[in-house]
Design a protein around this motif. Sequence first.
Motif, short mmCIF file in Angstrom:
data_model
loop_
_atom_site.label_atom_id
_atom_site.label_comp_id
_atom_site.label_asym_id
_atom_site.label_seq_id
_atom_site.Cartn_x
_atom_site.Cartn_y
_atom_site.Cartn_z
N GLY A 105 -11.57 10.35 -2.19
CA GLY A 105 -10.33 9.67 -2.50
C GLY A 105 -9.54 9.28 -1.26
N TYR A 106 -9.41 10.22 -0.33
CA TYR A 106 -8.68 9.92 0.90
C TYR A 106 -9.35 8.80 1.69
CZ TYR A 106 -4.85 13.30 1.42
OH TYR A 106 -3.66 13.97 1.31
N LEU A 107 -10.66 8.89 1.88
CA LEU A 107 -11.34 7.88 2.68
C LEU A 107 -11.23 6.50 2.05
CD1 LEU A 107 -14.53 9.80 3.87
CD2 LEU A 107 -12.45 9.30 5.15
N ARG A 108 -11.40 6.41 0.74
CA ARG A 108 -11.28 5.12 0.06
C ARG A 108 -9.88 4.54 0.24
NH1 ARG A 108 -14.72 3.43 -3.97
NH2 ARG A 108 -16.64 4.64 -4.14
N ALA A 109 -8.87 5.35 0.03
CA ALA A 109 -7.50 4.86 0.11
C ALA A 109 -7.14 4.47 1.54
CB ALA A 109 -6.54 5.91 -0.42
N LEU A 110 -7.46 5.32 2.52
CA LEU A 110 -7.11 5.01 3.90
C LEU A 110 -7.81 3.76 4.39
CD1 LEU A 110 -7.09 8.60 5.47
CD2 LEU A 110 -5.14 7.27 4.63
N ARG A 111 -9.07 3.58 4.00
CA ARG A 111 -9.79 2.36 4.40
C ARG A 111 -9.17 1.11 3.80
NH1 ARG A 111 -15.37 5.29 2.86
NH2 ARG A 111 -15.83 6.33 4.84
N SER A 112 -8.54 1.24 2.65
CA SER A 112 -7.97 0.07 1.97
C SER A 112 -6.59 -0.30 2.51
CB SER A 112 -7.86 0.35 0.47
OG SER A 112 -6.79 1.24 0.19
N ALA A 113 -5.98 0.54 3.36
CA ALA A 113 -4.58 0.35 3.78
C ALA A 113 -4.40 -0.97 4.51
CB ALA A 113 -4.15 1.51 4.68
N ARG A 114 -3.30 -1.66 4.16
CA ARG A 114 -2.95 -2.93 4.80
C ARG A 114 -1.62 -2.86 5.55
NH1 ARG A 114 -6.97 -5.66 5.76
NH2 ARG A 114 -5.61 -7.49 6.02
N ARG A 115 -0.67 -2.06 5.03
CA ARG A 115 0.67 -2.07 5.62
C ARG A 115 1.20 -0.69 5.99
NH1 ARG A 115 3.57 -6.81 4.63
NH2 ARG A 115 5.53 -5.66 4.70
N LEU A 116 0.81 0.35 5.24
CA LEU A 116 1.42 1.66 5.48
C LEU A 116 0.48 2.78 5.10
CD1 LEU A 116 3.98 3.44 6.08
CD2 LEU A 116 4.48 3.29 3.62
N ILE A 117 0.39 3.77 5.99
CA ILE A 117 -0.21 5.07 5.68
C ILE A 117 0.85 6.12 5.99
CG2 ILE A 117 -1.92 6.80 6.35
CD1 ILE A 117 -3.83 4.48 7.02
N TYR A 118 1.21 6.90 4.98
CA TYR A 118 2.19 7.96 5.16
C TYR A 118 1.56 9.27 4.72
CZ TYR A 118 6.35 10.86 4.59
OH TYR A 118 7.27 11.88 4.68
N LEU A 119 1.46 10.23 5.64
CA LEU A 119 0.82 11.50 5.36
C LEU A 119 1.78 12.64 5.67
CD1 LEU A 119 -2.65 10.87 7.08
CD2 LEU A 119 -2.09 10.58 4.65
N GLU A 120 1.94 13.54 4.71
CA GLU A 120 2.57 14.83 4.95
C GLU A 120 1.49 15.88 4.76
OE1 GLU A 120 7.09 13.88 3.25
OE2 GLU A 120 5.99 15.63 2.53
N ASN A 121 1.26 16.70 5.79
CA ASN A 121 0.18 17.67 5.67
C ASN A 121 0.40 18.83 6.62
OD1 ASN A 121 -2.90 18.65 5.53
ND2 ASN A 121 -2.58 17.10 3.95
N GLN A 122 -0.20 19.96 6.25
CA GLN A 122 -0.12 21.16 7.07
C GLN A 122 -1.01 21.04 8.31
OE1 GLN A 122 -1.40 24.62 4.93
NE2 GLN A 122 -0.67 26.06 6.46
N PHE A 123 -2.13 20.34 8.16
CA PHE A 123 -3.11 20.20 9.24
C PHE A 123 -3.59 18.76 9.35
CE2 PHE A 123 -3.99 24.56 7.51
CZ PHE A 123 -3.45 25.28 8.57
#
Length: 482
Positions: A273-291
């Motif tokens: 899911g992450y790889l598909r979504a990140l590859r599709s990004a055109r304008r914004l990637i926003y990540l909140e994560n511990q690592f």
Amino acid sequence: MNAFLDKVDERLGDGLESVLCAHHRRRLHRLGWGAVLDPGGAHDPLGGRAPVRDGNRVEVLIDGEESLPAVADAIRRAKSHVHIANWHASADFRLTREPGSPTLRQLLAEAAGRGVQVRVLLWAGPPFPAFQPSRKLARSERRKFTDGTDVRCVLDARERTMHCHHEKLVIVDDAVAFVGGVDLTALEGDRHDSPDHPPRPIGWHDLMARLDGPVVADVADHFRRRWSEVAGEDLPASAVPEPVGGSRVQLLRTVPNDTYDFLPKGEFTVLDGYLRALRSARRLIYLENQFLWSPEIAEVLLDKLRNPPSDEFRVVLLLPRKPSNGSDTTRGQLGRLLDADDGNQRLLATTISAHDGDSAAPVYVHAKLGIVDDSWLTVGSANLNEHSLFNDTEVNIATDDPSVVRATRLRLWAEHLGRPVSELEDRDPADVVDNLWRPLAEEQAERERRGEQRTHRLVLLPGVSRRAGRLQGPLRGLLVDG
């Protein structure tokens, strides 16, 4: 001399990371999951192997102040059963801080006393006492939950070596489910944080999704299958709830291979899911994560920064100042990302702290959230590291409902920027990043550098580490990753 050391470090980092990625690729291909790492094909974020359910209602609950009372209320309303799966849960944990509020044990015992079937599935702890919760502590909490009550509590010791059962689930009557990163314990930190982030010894910024509708059956089925194998009790299949909303939702999981009979080859749809979504990004990637350890995730971000899909493309990261482990690993990945950004200021890495004007204290970013283009969102228990994407059991949800995604981003950005949602909602995300996020974070970092009192909770994430240093976490995982 420094230039020589940097070059050696870069070559060493490249080599070690290549070994790690090749190992993951071989493992997934052997298990029939190799297509997850294939950069070709459709980039539909809700594609892949995980089924998609229509007709759901999704509410993202921000911080413990909002999420924990919602869980308590659902348990009080239970009529048939309450099912909980957690990394760890403490019997004396109180879901609200109101005077006289019941402990988790009391809340569950009261439900069980009125005929509700209560089942709690917890990780048994590491086989040797290297870190918490120890097996001794897990057994102690199990006794507290069950002694003198009708609550059933089972410990799951089927973890892979040096890994754990990390998911955090609550299912009530197979009608409502909670999926997120909030543990039902005060172990290692204060889960009762709020958007104001008042100074506490260790406040935790976290998220949880409340789900209503057909996808609840998928969450319930996951619990049922784990419980049946570990507890030896067969539970009836979950009835699929009627549609109640307009959100498509996908349940994403990490279940390592050779752990459960119901998934002998495992499942790696969180990574998918992450790889598909990140590859599709055109304008914004926003990540909140511990690592931020995962080289597979980092490679997609690197490619996007080197080849931005639009002039407005931005990557915003919210990470803890000092992760519980792997600090150098995360900092090293940030170093690579900053190099790829090459001064274009498309990347912004920040953290937050508690602040009341007179004092400041760390806020531990424990959230596990991804947002892409205001059109895809995931929230759950999975960190962006080797553990969560390959070897721990994890559960996330994803939705492509733009109204849910955008509303969640605006609420989080309003919290972190200290601005009302109304001030942000009509502005392009790139404008907000360039003219609010970055100036504020840089100003606070400069005040900190000069030894002056900071005036806001948001600040640039300090420091990067050498590439060799950033691989400590993944390499520890590789040693025990079959």
